[in-house]
Scaffold this motif. Structure first.
Motif, PDB file in Angstrom:
ATOM      1  N   GLN A   1      65.566 -25.425 -14.693  1.00  0.00           N
ATOM      2  CA  GLN A   1      64.664 -24.607 -13.879  1.00  0.00           C
ATOM      3  C   GLN A   1      64.331 -23.299 -14.599  1.00  0.00           C
ATOM      4  O   GLN A   1      63.185 -22.880 -14.673  1.00  0.00           O
ATOM      5  CB  GLN A   1      65.338 -24.310 -12.522  1.00  0.00           C
ATOM      6  N   VAL A   2      65.394 -22.696 -15.173  1.00  0.00           N
ATOM      7  CA  VAL A   2      65.208 -21.437 -15.903  1.00  0.00           C
ATOM      8  C   VAL A   2      64.265 -21.654 -17.074  1.00  0.00           C
ATOM      9  O   VAL A   2      63.328 -20.902 -17.291  1.00  0.00           O
ATOM     10  CB  VAL A   2      66.578 -20.883 -16.382  1.00  0.00           C
ATOM     11  N   ASN A   3      64.515 -22.762 -17.817  1.00  0.00           N
ATOM     12  CA  ASN A   3      63.668 -23.023 -18.977  1.00  0.00           C
ATOM     13  C   ASN A   3      62.225 -23.264 -18.592  1.00  0.00           C
ATOM     14  O   ASN A   3      61.306 -22.794 -19.232  1.00  0.00           O
ATOM     15  CB  ASN A   3      64.196 -24.246 -19.747  1.00  0.00           C
ATOM     16  N   GLN A   4      62.070 -24.047 -17.496  1.00  0.00           N
ATOM     17  CA  GLN A   4      60.709 -24.413 -17.107  1.00  0.00           C
ATOM     18  C   GLN A   4      59.941 -23.239 -16.534  1.00  0.00           C
ATOM     19  O   GLN A   4      58.755 -23.086 -16.760  1.00  0.00           O
ATOM     20  CB  GLN A   4      60.753 -25.515 -16.051  1.00  0.00           C
ATOM     21  N   THR A   5      60.641 -22.449 -15.745  1.00  0.00           N
ATOM     22  CA  THR A   5      59.908 -21.453 -14.984  1.00  0.00           C
ATOM     23  C   THR A   5      59.888 -20.073 -15.611  1.00  0.00           C
ATOM     24  O   THR A   5      58.908 -19.365 -15.495  1.00  0.00           O
ATOM     25  CB  THR A   5      60.475 -21.318 -13.573  1.00  0.00           C
TER      26      THR A   5
ATOM     27  N   THR B   1      59.839 -14.321  -8.971  1.00  0.00           N
ATOM     28  CA  THR B   1      58.430 -14.123  -9.347  1.00  0.00           C
ATOM     29  C   THR B   1      57.817 -15.405  -9.878  1.00  0.00           C
ATOM     30  O   THR B   1      56.720 -15.793  -9.486  1.00  0.00           O
ATOM     31  CB  THR B   1      58.327 -13.025 -10.426  1.00  0.00           C
ATOM     32  N   SER B   2      58.560 -16.066 -10.781  1.00  0.00           N
ATOM     33  CA  SER B   2      57.991 -17.271 -11.400  1.00  0.00           C
ATOM     34  C   SER B   2      57.762 -18.372 -10.378  1.00  0.00           C
ATOM     35  O   SER B   2      56.907 -19.229 -10.553  1.00  0.00           O
ATOM     36  CB  SER B   2      58.892 -17.773 -12.520  1.00  0.00           C
ATOM     37  N   LYS B   3      58.537 -18.350  -9.282  1.00  0.00           N
ATOM     38  CA  LYS B   3      58.386 -19.392  -8.246  1.00  0.00           C
ATOM     39  C   LYS B   3      57.149 -19.178  -7.402  1.00  0.00           C
ATOM     40  O   LYS B   3      56.517 -20.131  -6.964  1.00  0.00           O
ATOM     41  CB  LYS B   3      59.615 -19.381  -7.321  1.00  0.00           C
TER      42      LYS B   3
ATOM     43  N   ARG C   1      48.178  -9.078   4.209  1.00  0.00           N
ATOM     44  CA  ARG C   1      49.184  -8.760   3.188  1.00  0.00           C
ATOM     45  C   ARG C   1      50.519  -9.432   3.499  1.00  0.00           C
ATOM     46  O   ARG C   1      51.007  -9.366   4.626  1.00  0.00           O
ATOM     47  CB  ARG C   1      49.383  -7.248   3.108  1.00  0.00           C
ATOM     48  N   LEU C   2      51.071 -10.083   2.483  1.00  0.00           N
ATOM     49  CA  LEU C   2      52.391 -10.691   2.656  1.00  0.00           C
ATOM     50  C   LEU C   2      53.445  -9.636   2.364  1.00  0.00           C
ATOM     51  O   LEU C   2      53.380  -8.966   1.335  1.00  0.00           O
ATOM     52  CB  LEU C   2      52.564 -11.870   1.699  1.00  0.00           C
ATOM     53  N   LYS C   3      54.394  -9.499   3.289  1.00  0.00           N
ATOM     54  CA  LYS C   3      55.465  -8.521   3.058  1.00  0.00           C
ATOM     55  C   LYS C   3      56.514  -9.139   2.147  1.00  0.00           C
ATOM     56  O   LYS C   3      56.530 -10.356   1.953  1.00  0.00           O
ATOM     57  CB  LYS C   3      56.071  -8.116   4.395  1.00  0.00           C
ATOM     58  N   PHE C   4      57.392  -8.270   1.622  1.00  0.00           N
ATOM     59  CA  PHE C   4      58.382  -8.748   0.662  1.00  0.00           C
ATOM     60  C   PHE C   4      59.243  -9.845   1.289  1.00  0.00           C
ATOM     61  O   PHE C   4      59.600 -10.826   0.633  1.00  0.00           O
ATOM     62  CB  PHE C   4      59.240  -7.580   0.178  1.00  0.00           C
ATOM     63  N   GLY C   5      59.570  -9.670   2.568  1.00  0.00           N
ATOM     64  CA  GLY C   5      60.375 -10.677   3.270  1.00  0.00           C
ATOM     65  C   GLY C   5      59.670 -12.027   3.300  1.00  0.00           C
ATOM     66  O   GLY C   5      60.303 -13.070   3.075  1.00  0.00           O
ATOM     67  N   ASP C   6      58.366 -12.017   3.563  1.00  0.00           N
ATOM     68  CA  ASP C   6      57.599 -13.275   3.588  1.00  0.00           C
ATOM     69  C   ASP C   6      57.633 -13.947   2.221  1.00  0.00           C
ATOM     70  O   ASP C   6      57.749 -15.167   2.108  1.00  0.00           O
ATOM     71  CB  ASP C   6      56.120 -13.005   3.953  1.00  0.00           C
ATOM     72  N   ILE C   7      57.521 -13.097   1.187  1.00  0.00           N
ATOM     73  CA  ILE C   7      57.500 -13.638  -0.184  1.00  0.00           C
ATOM     74  C   ILE C   7      58.857 -14.268  -0.530  1.00  0.00           C
ATOM     75  O   ILE C   7      58.925 -15.342  -1.121  1.00  0.00           O
ATOM     76  CB  ILE C   7      57.113 -12.524  -1.191  1.00  0.00           C
ATOM     77  N   LEU C   8      59.927 -13.584  -0.100  1.00  0.00           N
ATOM     78  CA  LEU C   8      61.266 -14.140  -0.349  1.00  0.00           C
ATOM     79  C   LEU C   8      61.429 -15.478   0.376  1.00  0.00           C
ATOM     80  O   LEU C   8      61.956 -16.439  -0.184  1.00  0.00           O
ATOM     81  CB  LEU C   8      62.341 -13.167   0.126  1.00  0.00           C
TER      82      LEU C   8
ATOM     83  N   GLY D   1      61.021 -22.965  -1.182  1.00  0.00           N
ATOM     84  CA  GLY D   1      60.561 -23.913  -2.201  1.00  0.00           C
ATOM     85  C   GLY D   1      59.062 -24.064  -2.238  1.00  0.00           C
ATOM     86  O   GLY D   1      58.531 -24.953  -2.876  1.00  0.00           O
ATOM     87  N   LYS D   2      58.356 -23.205  -1.494  1.00  0.00           N
ATOM     88  CA  LYS D   2      56.886 -23.286  -1.543  1.00  0.00           C
ATOM     89  C   LYS D   2      56.401 -22.666  -2.837  1.00  0.00           C
ATOM     90  O   LYS D   2      57.077 -21.859  -3.453  1.00  0.00           O
ATOM     91  CB  LYS D   2      56.285 -22.520  -0.367  1.00  0.00           C
ATOM     92  N   GLY D   3      55.230 -23.022  -3.201  1.00  0.00           N
ATOM     93  CA  GLY D   3      54.673 -22.498  -4.443  1.00  0.00           C
ATOM     94  C   GLY D   3      55.381 -23.144  -5.602  1.00  0.00           C
ATOM     95  O   GLY D   3      55.850 -24.270  -5.509  1.00  0.00           O
ATOM     96  N   GLY D   4      55.497 -22.447  -6.671  1.00  0.00           N
ATOM     97  CA  GLY D   4      56.173 -23.002  -7.832  1.00  0.00           C
ATOM     98  C   GLY D   4      55.441 -22.698  -9.092  1.00  0.00           C
ATOM     99  O   GLY D   4      54.307 -22.271  -9.077  1.00  0.00           O
ATOM    100  N   SER D   5      56.127 -22.909 -10.171  1.00  0.00           N
ATOM    101  CA  SER D   5      55.497 -22.617 -11.453  1.00  0.00           C
ATOM    102  C   SER D   5      54.502 -23.713 -11.775  1.00  0.00           C
ATOM    103  O   SER D   5      54.535 -24.803 -11.222  1.00  0.00           O
ATOM    104  CB  SER D   5      56.542 -22.545 -12.539  1.00  0.00           C
ATOM    105  N   ARG D   6      53.632 -23.388 -12.714  1.00  0.00           N
ATOM    106  CA  ARG D   6      52.612 -24.361 -13.069  1.00  0.00           C
ATOM    107  C   ARG D   6      53.137 -25.328 -14.094  1.00  0.00           C
ATOM    108  O   ARG D   6      53.984 -25.001 -14.893  1.00  0.00           O
ATOM    109  CB  ARG D   6      51.383 -23.615 -13.590  1.00  0.00           C
TER     110      ARG D   6
END
Lengths: 326, 375
Positions: free
Chosen positions: B8-12, B342-344, B356-363, B369-374
C-alpha cells in the motif's frame, strides 16, 4: 493501438453512478459517450483517465493499463479553466513541460497553435505592439509602451476555451478526450473547433467525445454509447444502429390538409405545422402506401423525405424508454 | 498484513511515479509566488520592518549607552547635593546599583563560563527568563512560518480547484506530485522570507550597536539576537525542526484546502490548521515555565508540539542529540501518516465539488476506504 474499457463501475455510498460500462476502440476515429445529465459520462471519463479511483473494471491502452505514462492523452474537460492571474505564455509553457514537451519544441508548438487558433495577439502582445509601430508614441519621450503579458482573466470565455484546447493539443496526444468541446462557442469559433477536430481525425488520432449537441456527434462519430442512469442503454456503430431502425422517419410537405388521410393509414404524427408533417412510419411499405394515396388523390407534394432516424431522435427515444422502464 | 501495508505504501505514497512532475510544479509555483505583487510587497515590508525594528525598539526602551551615561552623570550631582549626602554615603549608594547595560546572552555566557570554572557553585539549569524568552522568540518564528505556509498552501490548492484547472492537471501529473511541488515552493518562499527577515534583523542589530551605539534591551529580542547567532549544531536543529513543522502543517493545509470548492471556503479551511498551530504555540509557552525534566522530555517528543519545543530544549541543554533525533523520527512518522491519508483521498478531493468538507469528513473518507490512489 486499441482502447478497451471493461466493466467500469463506480458508486458513491449506495448510489451507483457508473454501472459496468464496456466499450472498445480498435482503430482511430471518434467514439461518442452520450447521455442525459447525470448519466455518468464525465465520471466514466474521469475513471478512464485515472483521475478518479474505480470500484471495479479496467481501462487498457494497447493491452496495458492506461496511465499518464502509458498513453499520451489530451483532455479538454467539461469544467475547464486557467490560472486567472498568471501570464498565458507561462501557463502554456508549464502545461507543455508537464506533458514532457520542453524548450524550443514547446515554443514551436505554441506558435503553431496560436496562429491556427487566432490567438497571437494574446500570446505575443509584444509582436502585436511592434506591428503597430505607426501607432502614436508615448507622449514626450518617444518610447513605445512595453506590451504586458496577457493574463487569462483578460480573455473572453471563447478565447479561454481556445487556450484550453491548445493546452490539450500541445503534447500531440494519441488519445484526445473532448468533454462538451463546443459548448459556449460562437458559430465562428465553433467552426474553427470543428475544423481542428477534423484535422485530428485525419491524423489518425483516437478521440472520445462527450456532448449534448447531437449534430456535432453525428458529424464526427463512428461509434457511440448512450448512457442513462449510470447504465449503457445503447452501444455500437452509429450507421449500424441507424440501419437497424430502418427508414422510419418521414418528412412530408403538401399543399392541403391531409391529417385525416394520415390517421386513416394508421401513421403516427410526430408534429405538424401548416401542411408540413413529421411522421413516424413502420417502414418503407407504409410510406409508399401513403405516397400512392397522395398521388391517387392528386395532392401536390412539395417534400417527401423518408430517412433513418437522427441520432437526436434515437437518443430521445432510448432515454425515454429507459426512464419509462424505471 | 505487513506486506499489505508495504504494498500500500509503495503504491500510494512512496512510488517514484507518484512524484513525477514535482519539479515542474515546484518551479512554476515558486516562480509565480515570487512574481505575485502581494508577495513582493510582503517580502519588502518584512525586510524593512526587520531593519527598522532593532534601533527603534532600543531607543523606545531607553537603550542607548551614550544617552544612559549622560543621563546618569547629569542626575548624579543634584542627587548628591539635594539631600546633603556625604561622599561615603554616595559611594554606598553607587555600590547598590549599576547602570551597566548588557544582553541576556552575554549574561548567560558569563554565567556558563563561571559554571564551567566552578561547577559546585553553579546554578542548576537555565532560569525562567531564559527558558521563557528563548521559547517565545523561537515559537514566534515557527508560528509565523507555519501560519504563512499553511495559508499559502490552502490558497494555492483552492485557487487551482476554483479555476477548474485541476482536471487538466491530473492527466499530466499525479495528485501527490501536485501537492508536493506546491509545498516545496511555498516552503522555499517562506524560508526565504524568514531568512531575509532574520538576516535584516541581525544586520540592523549589529550596525545599530556599532554605529549608533544602540543595543536591544528587551530579553525576548536578546533571544532573537541569539537565534540569529546560534552555533552550527543549533542551526541544524532549528532548520530541520522548522522544515518538519512546516511540512506537517502544509500537508494538513493541503488536505483542508482540497476539501474546498470555492475561494469563499478558504477561511473555513484555514481554521483547523490555525487552531492546531495556535494550540501548540500556547502550550509551548506554558510548558516553558516549568523546569521539570519530565515535562521537557514530554514536550520535546510529543508529535507536532515537538516542532515548537524540542529545538529550544536542545539549545537550553535540557535534551541531547539522541532525544532530538527521536523527536524528528516521531515527527517524520506523523508526516508519513498524513501523507498516507492524503494519498488515499487527495485525488477524489481535488475533483470533489460541493460544500466544504471538514477535516473530520476527510478522515472518515480515508478510513472508510473511499477514494484512493490512481492506478
Amino acid at each position: 493501438m486499441s482502447l478497451v474499457v471493461k466493466n467500469l463501475t463506480k458508486s458513491y455510498g449506495n448510489k451507483v453512478v457508473v454501472d459496468h460500462l464496456n466499450f472498445e476502440m480498435n482503430g482511430p476515429g471518434v467514439y461518442a459517450l452520450l447521455g442525459t445529465n447525470g448519466a455518468g459520462k464525465t465520471t466514466s471519463i474521469r475513471m478512464m483517465l485515472g483521475m478518479l479511483a474505480k470500484d471495479e473494471g479496467e481501462v487498457l491502452w494497447n493491452g496495458a493499463p492506461l496511465t499518464i505514462e502509458s498513453c499520451n492523452v489530451g483532455y479538454l474537460a467539461e469544467e475547464r479553466g486557467l490560472y486567472p492571474k498568471y501570464p498565458l505564455m507561462d501557463q502554456l509553457m508549464y502545461f507543455a513541460k508537464l506533458r514532457s514537451v520542453t524548450g524550443d519544441e514547446a515554443k514551436k508548438r505554441i506558435a503553431y497553435w496560436a496562429e491556427r487558433l487566432e490567438l497571437e495577439e494574446y500570446l505575443y502582445p509584444g509582436k502585436a505592439a511592434k506591428s503597430e509601430e505607426s501607432a502614436p508614441r508615448r507622449r514626450g519621450f518617444g518610447v513605445a509602451k512595453k506590451a504586458k503579458p496577457k493574463l487569462a482573466d483578460q480573455l473572453s470565455k471563447g478565447n479561454q476555451q481556445k487556450i484550453q484546447l491548445m493546452a490539450a493539443l500541445l503534447s500531440d496526444p494519441e488519445l484526445l478526450v473532448l468533454d462538451e468541446p463546443l459548448s459556449g462557442l460562437d458559430p465562428v469559433n465553433s467552426d474553427l473547433f470543428r475544423s481542428i477536430i477534423r484535422e485530428e481525425i485525419a491524423k489518425g488520432k483516437y478521440l472520445i467525445m462527450s456532448s449534448h449537441q447531437m449534430e456535432t456527434v453525428e458529424e464526427f462519430c463512428t461509434d457511440i454509447t448512450i448512457m442513462n442512469r449510470s447504465k449503457a442503454i445503447l452501444q455500437g456503430n452509429l450507421n449500424e444502429i441507424k440501419k437497424g431502425y430502418g427508414r422510419v422517419k418521414l418528412h412530408l410537405k403538401v399543399e392541403t390538409d391531409i391529417t385525416g388521410l394520415i390517421e386513416e393509414q394508421g401513421i403516427g404524427i410526430v408534429n405538424e405545422k401548416e401542411h408540413e408533417y413529421n411522421l413516424s412510419v413502420t417502414g418503407e411499405a407504409q410510406a409508399n402506401r401513403l405516397l400512392a394515396s397522395l398521388m391517387e388523390r392528386q395532392i401536390s407534394i412539395i417534400t417527401f423525405d423518408l430517412r433513418e432516424p437522427s441520432l437526436h431522435e434515437i437518443f430521445v427515444e432510448k432515454a425515454g424508454e429507459s426512464n419509462d422502464a424505471v | 498484513m505487513r506486506s499489505l501495508w508495504k504494498r500500500q505504501v509503495n503504491q500510494t505514497m512512496l512510488s517514484k511515479l507518484n512524484f513525477k512532475g514535482t519539479g515542474s510544479v515546484f518551479r512554476f509555483t515558486l516562480l509565480q509566488t515570487f512574481k505575485a505583487k502581494a508577495n513582493i510587497v510582503s517580502l519588502i515590508f518584512m525586510m524593512i520592518f526587520a531593519l527598522v525594528f532593532p534601533p527603534v525598539s532600543a531607543i523606545l526602551n531607553g537603550g542607548t549607552r551614550r544617552q544612559a551615561q549622560a543621563l546618569e552623570e547629569s542626575l548624579e550631582q543634584p542627587a548628591i547635593a539635594l539631600p546633603g549626602l556625604t561622599e561615603e554615603q554616595n559611594a554606598l549608594l553607587d555600590g547598590q546599583y549599576s547602570s551597566e547595560s548588557g544582553s541576556l546572552t552575554a549574561f548567560m555566557d558569563e554565567r556558563n563560563a563561571a559554571a564551567a570554572e566552578n561547577p559546585e557553585t553553579a546554578e542548576e539549569g537555565p532560569g525562567f527568563d531564559e527558558r521563557y524568552f528563548l521559547q517565545l522568540a523561537y515559537a514566534i518564528i515557527i508560528i509565523m512560518v507555519s501560519i504563512m505556509s499553511a495559508s499559502y498552501i490552502i490558497r494555492s490548492v483552492v485557487e487551482e480547484k476554483s479555476s477548474k484547472l485541476v482536471e487538466y492537471m491530473l492527466i499530466s501529473v499525479r495528485p501527490m506530485a501536485l501537492l508536493t511541488g506546491k509545498i516545496l515552493a511555498v516552503l522555499v518562499y517562506v524560508v526565504t522570507l524568514l531568512l531575509v527577515m532574520l538576516g535584516a534583523y541581525r544586520l540592523s542589530d549589529v550596525l545599530s550597536a556599532r554605529f549608533l551605539d544602540v543595543t536591544t534591551s528587551n530579553p525576548m529580542f536578546d533571544m532573537l539576537s541569539r537565534l540569529t547567532g546560534v552555533n552550527p549544531g543549533e542551526v541544524v536543529v532549528i532548520v530541520i525542526s522548522a522544515i518538519l513543522g512546516i511540512l506537517t502543517f502544509a500537508i494538513l493545509a493541503g488536505i483542508c484546502g482540497a476539501g474546498c470548492s470555492t475561494t469563499e471556503d478558504v477561511n473555513g479551511a484555514n481554521t483547523m490548521p490555525m487552531i492546531i498551530i495556535m494550540a501548540c504555540y500556547v502550550i509551548a509557552l506554558m510548558v516553558s515555565g516549568f523546569d521539570s525534566p519530565g515535562m521537557n522530555i514530554f514536550c520535546s517528543l510529543c508529535p507536532i508540539l515537538s516542532v515548537f519545543c524540542a529545538p529550544v530544549q536542545f539549545m537550553l541543554g535540557n535534551i541531547g542529540w539522541p532525544m532530538q533525533l527521536l523527536a524528528w523520527v516521531i515527527q517524520c512518522g506523523v508526516i508519513l501518516l498524513l501523507l498516507a491519508i492524503t494519498s488515499k483521498v487527495y485525488s477524489d478531493l481535488l475533483i470533489y465539488r460541493g460544500t466544504r468538507l471538514k477535516f473530520g469528513d476527510i478522515l472518515k473518507m480515508a478510513f472508510a476506504g473511499k477514494g484512493g490512489s490512481r492506478s
